[in-house]
Motif scaffolding. Structure first.
Motif, PDB file in Angstrom:
ATOM      1  N   ASP A  61       0.466  -1.269   0.071  1.00 22.72           N
ATOM      2  CA  ASP A  61       0.284  -0.252  -0.035  1.00 22.72           C
ATOM      3  C   ASP A  61       0.651   1.346  -0.220  1.00 22.72           C
ATOM      4  OD1 ASP A  61      -2.002  -1.516   0.015  1.00 22.72           O
ATOM      5  OD2 ASP A  61      -2.378  -1.451   2.429  1.00 22.72           O
ATOM      6  N   THR A  62       2.140   1.699   0.450  1.00 21.11           N
ATOM      7  CA  THR A  62       2.971   2.449   0.589  1.00 21.11           C
ATOM      8  C   THR A  62       3.832   2.489  -0.529  1.00 21.11           C
ATOM      9  OG1 THR A  62       2.986   2.450   3.109  1.00 21.11           O
ATOM     10  CG2 THR A  62       4.267   3.330   2.135  1.00 21.11           C
ATOM     11  N   ALA A  63       4.290   1.802  -0.577  1.00 24.87           N
ATOM     12  CA  ALA A  63       4.993   1.526  -2.843  1.00 24.87           C
ATOM     13  C   ALA A  63       3.943   2.052  -3.629  1.00 24.87           C
ATOM     14  CB  ALA A  63       4.725   0.430  -2.776  1.00 24.87           C
ATOM     15  N   VAL A  64       2.243   1.643  -3.469  1.00 21.50           N
ATOM     16  CA  VAL A  64       1.362   2.570  -4.439  1.00 21.50           C
ATOM     17  C   VAL A  64       1.322   3.165  -4.427  1.00 21.50           C
ATOM     18  CG1 VAL A  64      -1.233   2.135  -5.168  1.00 21.50           C
ATOM     19  CG2 VAL A  64       0.694  -0.234  -4.807  1.00 21.50           C
ATOM     20  N   LEU A  65       0.994   3.952  -3.013  1.00 20.62           N
ATOM     21  CA  LEU A  65       0.964   4.996  -2.887  1.00 20.62           C
ATOM     22  C   LEU A  65       2.042   6.444  -3.340  1.00 20.62           C
ATOM     23  CD1 LEU A  65      -0.127   7.529  -1.673  1.00 20.62           C
ATOM     24  CD2 LEU A  65       1.210   7.169   0.952  1.00 20.62           C
ATOM     25  N   PHE A  66       3.206   5.904  -2.753  1.00 15.82           N
ATOM     26  CA  PHE A  66       4.634   6.381  -3.222  1.00 15.82           C
ATOM     27  C   PHE A  66       4.924   7.075  -4.859  1.00 15.82           C
ATOM     28  CE2 PHE A  66       9.261   6.652  -3.681  1.00 15.82           C
ATOM     29  CZ  PHE A  66       9.607   7.879  -3.102  1.00 15.82           C
ATOM     30  N   LEU A  67       4.713   5.801  -5.141  1.00 14.80           N
ATOM     31  CA  LEU A  67       4.800   5.601  -6.758  1.00 14.80           C
ATOM     32  C   LEU A  67       3.703   6.634  -7.451  1.00 14.80           C
ATOM     33  CD1 LEU A  67       5.310   2.040  -7.557  1.00 14.80           C
ATOM     34  CD2 LEU A  67       6.720   3.393  -7.876  1.00 14.80           C
ATOM     35  N   GLU A  68       2.154   6.748  -6.945  1.00 17.78           N
ATOM     36  CA  GLU A  68       1.853   7.743  -7.429  1.00 17.78           C
ATOM     37  C   GLU A  68       2.561   9.469  -7.569  1.00 17.78           C
ATOM     38  OE1 GLU A  68      -1.647   7.288  -5.140  1.00 17.78           O
ATOM     39  OE2 GLU A  68      -2.628   4.960  -6.167  1.00 17.78           O
ATOM     40  N   GLY A  69       3.203   9.415  -5.497  1.00 18.87           N
ATOM     41  CA  GLY A  69       3.682  10.742  -5.973  1.00 18.87           C
ATOM     42  C   GLY A  69       4.515  10.345  -6.619  1.00 18.87           C
TER      43      GLY A  69
END
Length: 327
Positions: free
Chosen positions: A156-164
């Motif tokens: 979940d953290t990685a997906v959020l970061f990749l959106e950024g």
């Protein structure tokens, strides 16, 4: 704790500076859907200049992080024969399980890594090939449940970061989504004993290296020891900051951005007199996802520096160079 005086080789002395060279970025606005311009700008500067950053506002509870650290401490306290029973070599091409001291060397020929690892990953029924398959689990009550919950939190953290990251490159926020339908993700637990006496680069926690794949999400305990190379070729401390993760981008992200974003060299030197534990989650996209420089990162002054490569092949190439049992 040993009373022996530590003598660091000059090449192992990190620069301690009055200001923090590794920036902190708050991901709260990305999570909430609020104005995220400041977060995106912070990501862009950090990834172009440092390759590392601390993130806060990530949404992962401190309690889950601490439970996972406790699980790691229990694992590495097991007798050697119990750990070797789930050795990474027993997992076949899945490449998951325990790795003993010296079993992986990230800077081979220069440094012998003074650490032991344990790896688990996401599983996809029916999907075969390198880095796919079942996990091996120690016989510890609650270990599997805690580790799987933590791995999901890291996804979940990685997906959020990749959106950024996508927004920082002026791409659609969901740019990485098609490449992340069955992502290769390895959640690692690492144990580093403390070193004493005369220490040089031949044997430290982890030798200088860049990470494989897209990015790494790292939880540190309170011991410290991570060092990052700055543009002046100085090793800079990355001390633990409560409530944050350290995120660094990896080789494929540098390839994707045609060197616009930096996969930076880093290493670990533990001279604290205490045992150090860390929880890096190595995030890759789908094994068959092809990575090559983005068109907007190529121009007359910056021609394409890389050809296309699949994420799976890139990861396998790096593992083959580092793990003794694959040689």
């Amino acid at each position: 704790m040993s009373a022996e005086i530590v003598h660091l080789d000059d090449r192992l002395k990190a620069e301690r500076q009055d200001f923090d060279r590794i920036p902190i970025v708050d991901l709260s606005a990305l999570r909430s859907g609020e104005d995220h311009a400041e977060a995106v700008s912070g990501l862009r500067w950090a990834l172009a200049n440092v390759g590392f950053l601390y993130v806060k506002g990530h949404g992962v509870s401190d309690a889950l992080v601490e439970r996972t650290f406790e699980a790691a401490r229990q694992l590495f306290a097991l007798p050697d024969e119990e750990k070797m029973a789930i050795h990474i070599s027993k997992s076949g091409e899945a490449l998951r399980g325990y790795t003993e001291f010296g079993g992986e060397n990230t800077n081979p020929g220069i440094t012998r890594d003074l650490k032991e690892n344990f790896d688990v990953g996401l599983t996809y029924p029916g999907l075969t090939g390198p880095f796919q398959g079942e996990n091996q689990w120690p016989a510890l009550p609650g270990f599997r449940e805690t580790t799987e919950a933590y791995l999901q939190a890291m996804l979940d953290t990685a997906v959020l970061f990749l959106e950024g990251v996508a927004l920082s490159l002026d791409l659609d926020r969901d740019f990485f989504k098609p490449k992340m339908t069955q992502p290769m993700m390895i959640q690692r637990m690492i144990h580093y004993p403390s070193q004493a006496g005369q220490i040089d680069e031949s044997s430290i926690g982890i030798g200088a290296h860049t990470d494989y794949g897209l990015l790494t999400v790292l939880a540190q305990d309170n011991v410290g020891g991570l060092q990052v190379l700055n543009r002046k070729m100085q090793w800079v401390e990355a001390p633990p900051i409560p409530g944050t993760f350290v995120i660094n981008i990896s080789d494929l992200m540098q390839r994707l951005t045609n060197d616009t974003y930096l996969a930076n060299l880093h290493r670990v030197v533990n001279v604290s007199g205490r045992q150090r534990y860390s929880l890096p989650c190595f995030v890759d996209c789908n094994a068959d996802a092809v990575i090559e420089p983005l068109p907007q990162c190529i121009d007359g002054d910056h021609p394409s520096a890389y050809g296309p490569i699949s994420a799976g092949q890139n990861k396998l190439n790096r593992y083959a160079a580092s793990f003794a049992h694959l040689n």
